[in-house]
Design a protein around this motif. Sequence first.
Motif, PDB file in Angstrom:
ATOM      1  N   LEU A 237     111.950 -76.706  51.511  1.00  0.00           N
ATOM      2  CA  LEU A 237     111.393 -77.583  50.477  1.00  0.00           C
ATOM      3  C   LEU A 237     112.355 -78.731  50.157  1.00  0.00           C
ATOM      4  O   LEU A 237     111.927 -79.867  49.961  1.00  0.00           O
ATOM      5  CB  LEU A 237     111.087 -76.767  49.220  1.00  0.00           C
ATOM      6  CG  LEU A 237     109.981 -75.712  49.375  1.00  0.00           C
ATOM      7  CD1 LEU A 237     109.861 -74.864  48.120  1.00  0.00           C
ATOM      8  CD2 LEU A 237     108.643 -76.365  49.704  1.00  0.00           C
ATOM      9  N   LEU A 238     113.639 -78.446  50.109  1.00  0.00           N
ATOM     10  CA  LEU A 238     114.626 -79.496  49.842  1.00  0.00           C
ATOM     11  C   LEU A 238     114.771 -80.449  51.020  1.00  0.00           C
ATOM     12  O   LEU A 238     115.057 -81.640  50.839  1.00  0.00           O
ATOM     13  CB  LEU A 238     115.976 -78.863  49.505  1.00  0.00           C
ATOM     14  CG  LEU A 238     116.037 -78.092  48.181  1.00  0.00           C
ATOM     15  CD1 LEU A 238     117.388 -77.397  48.028  1.00  0.00           C
ATOM     16  CD2 LEU A 238     115.791 -79.027  46.995  1.00  0.00           C
ATOM     17  N   ALA A 239     114.567 -79.932  52.242  1.00  0.00           N
ATOM     18  CA  ALA A 239     114.719 -80.767  53.439  1.00  0.00           C
ATOM     19  C   ALA A 239     113.696 -81.892  53.486  1.00  0.00           C
ATOM     20  O   ALA A 239     113.883 -82.881  54.213  1.00  0.00           O
ATOM     21  CB  ALA A 239     114.603 -79.904  54.699  1.00  0.00           C
ATOM     22  N   ARG A 240     112.620 -81.770  52.705  1.00  0.00           N
ATOM     23  CA  ARG A 240     111.624 -82.843  52.654  1.00  0.00           C
ATOM     24  C   ARG A 240     112.238 -84.142  52.144  1.00  0.00           C
ATOM     25  O   ARG A 240     111.711 -85.229  52.398  1.00  0.00           O
ATOM     26  CB  ARG A 240     110.472 -82.440  51.725  1.00  0.00           C
ATOM     27  CG  ARG A 240     109.715 -81.204  52.153  1.00  0.00           C
ATOM     28  CD  ARG A 240     108.597 -80.881  51.186  1.00  0.00           C
ATOM     29  NE  ARG A 240     109.088 -80.626  49.837  1.00  0.00           N
ATOM     30  CZ  ARG A 240     108.309 -80.528  48.759  1.00  0.00           C
ATOM     31  NH1 ARG A 240     107.010 -80.723  48.878  1.00  0.00           N
ATOM     32  NH2 ARG A 240     108.816 -80.260  47.584  1.00  0.00           N
ATOM     33  N   ARG A 241     113.327 -84.024  51.396  1.00  0.00           N
ATOM     34  CA  ARG A 241     113.941 -85.209  50.784  1.00  0.00           C
ATOM     35  C   ARG A 241     114.946 -85.896  51.698  1.00  0.00           C
ATOM     36  O   ARG A 241     115.511 -86.923  51.330  1.00  0.00           O
ATOM     37  CB  ARG A 241     114.621 -84.820  49.468  1.00  0.00           C
ATOM     38  CG  ARG A 241     113.666 -84.163  48.471  1.00  0.00           C
ATOM     39  CD  ARG A 241     114.365 -83.831  47.164  1.00  0.00           C
ATOM     40  NE  ARG A 241     113.458 -83.185  46.238  1.00  0.00           N
ATOM     41  CZ  ARG A 241     112.613 -83.827  45.438  1.00  0.00           C
ATOM     42  NH1 ARG A 241     112.564 -85.155  45.468  1.00  0.00           N
ATOM     43  NH2 ARG A 241     111.824 -83.176  44.618  1.00  0.00           N
ATOM     44  N   ILE A 242     115.195 -85.332  52.864  1.00  0.00           N
ATOM     45  CA  ILE A 242     116.127 -85.975  53.797  1.00  0.00           C
ATOM     46  C   ILE A 242     115.478 -87.234  54.345  1.00  0.00           C
ATOM     47  O   ILE A 242     114.415 -87.175  54.962  1.00  0.00           O
ATOM     48  CB  ILE A 242     116.498 -85.030  54.953  1.00  0.00           C
ATOM     49  CG1 ILE A 242     117.186 -83.781  54.423  1.00  0.00           C
ATOM     50  CG2 ILE A 242     117.385 -85.743  55.963  1.00  0.00           C
ATOM     51  CD1 ILE A 242     117.493 -82.744  55.492  1.00  0.00           C
ATOM     52  N   PRO A 243     116.059 -88.401  54.133  1.00  0.00           N
ATOM     53  CA  PRO A 243     115.431 -89.642  54.622  1.00  0.00           C
ATOM     54  C   PRO A 243     115.517 -89.744  56.136  1.00  0.00           C
ATOM     55  O   PRO A 243     116.615 -89.772  56.714  1.00  0.00           O
ATOM     56  CB  PRO A 243     116.266 -90.742  53.942  1.00  0.00           C
ATOM     57  CG  PRO A 243     117.593 -90.107  53.665  1.00  0.00           C
ATOM     58  CD  PRO A 243     117.329 -88.651  53.430  1.00  0.00           C
ATOM     59  N   GLU A 244     114.362 -89.795  56.786  1.00  0.00           N
ATOM     60  CA  GLU A 244     114.351 -89.787  58.246  1.00  0.00           C
ATOM     61  C   GLU A 244     114.874 -91.092  58.824  1.00  0.00           C
ATOM     62  O   GLU A 244     115.343 -91.127  59.963  1.00  0.00           O
ATOM     63  CB  GLU A 244     112.932 -89.509  58.763  1.00  0.00           C
ATOM     64  CG  GLU A 244     112.913 -89.058  60.209  1.00  0.00           C
ATOM     65  CD  GLU A 244     111.524 -88.680  60.685  1.00  0.00           C
ATOM     66  OE1 GLU A 244     111.385 -88.382  61.880  1.00  0.00           O
ATOM     67  OE2 GLU A 244     110.587 -88.693  59.871  1.00  0.00           O
TER      68      GLU A 244
END
Length: 466
Positions: free
Chosen positions: A325-332
């Motif tokens: 869920l937190l990894a969704r915030r990693i800017p690609e």
Amino acid sequence: MSLPQGDVSVPRGAPSRGWTLAAVACGTFLMLVAFTMPLATIVPTAASLDAGVAGRTWVLSSMSIGLASALLTSGAVADDFGRRRTFVAGLFLMALTSVVCVVAPDTVTFVLARVLQGVGGAAVTASSLGIIAHTFPAGPERASASGVWGAALGAGIAVGPVVAGLCDAWVSWRLAYALLAAACVATAALALGVVRESRAARPRPVDRWGGLLLAVGLGSLLAGLVESRQDLGDPLALALFGGAVLALVAFVAVERRGRAPMLDLMLLRHRRFLAVTVAAFATGMGIIALFSFMAVFLDTGFGIDALGASLLLLSWSATSVAASLLARRIPEHRVSGRVQLAIGLVGVAVGQAGLAAVGPDTSWPRFVPALLVAGVASGVLNAALGREAVAAVPVGREAMGAGANNTARYVGSAIGVTVVAVIVASHGTSRQDLFDGWNVAVLLTAAFSLVGAAVVLTCRPARDAR
């Protein structure tokens, strides 16, 4: 909402994206619950079915055969004939086979039901990522949805063994399958109400020969791996391996010459597709293979029963849910999907290595820090795998991409579990031998993860799409 180019949507209302995501995440969750339930109940299940040593191995591995055999075919069918239709059909097949598991009188009936349950799970898994790709545009929205999908993956791994163990303690292991059947029907009903049907704009002819040869090839390969865990020279295992090679070679020949191949082999020349496929295979060979065997190791080495082992492994699986869920915030645009895959694989390798160097005097709390590290890394890895699996294929073929990716994952795990089991068994039968074999297997599976990370990093496109 504009549709992805190459997709069509069947006219319907405008269901909430949130409800659509909830339905597909729930389906993914239930597939992993079904996959992991026998881990906590193998002893009472085997006793009830009068299964011997070989029977226990088949009870634990049967769903993998159905999954690996049908994932790629399910993805192609979902893209061409309807992703929601395939998703719902898979859930109903999982429900039906769960009912058969409830009433199964013997090992053969139960194993056959679990193989078919894997086929249903393949339809659910492949189509779920296709639905996400159709519903959420590429970018932050799809990354966020893929994170939820990855969290559902981890949650199913965490919950399945615990629910099965509790059901066995309260009533019977069969109750878990009855609850699973009811949950699958409820999720199918939800999907029919909230998920919009979609398919590729230009459906292709069904690749019947490709689908048949792939199913026979992968099914024979996995069945041979199951048989070989008891005896590497077993004639049946060798015959199955031979059949697998012939079928898979024929599959490659058919796909190269076919006008509408199920899997376009030219995709293997695209580095993004190759990177995510290698990452999925390394995930199966590494972390999934080791942790699939860990319940047996904890039982034999520490006297921790399967339910207790499942609770200990929550430190890995529950952490992976939060991390996804937190990894969704990693800017690609800053950290590409390829780099996230490599970071995840390195992280799980570190976590796996932390489980080595143990002996008869080791206490179980010693495993918790390593499991937490592996959990964080697994969360990042699962989220990136879900997103990259559909981004690495042409628009309109997202479910096929998901099927190919998950096929690599489950074939890798089947090979990895066999390697771990053979290594541990080869060291002898004493308790010290068990720990010696475990330490070697841990380092080897960690090496699989590191090699996967290295290959992924080398798959850098000429212009790294971020």
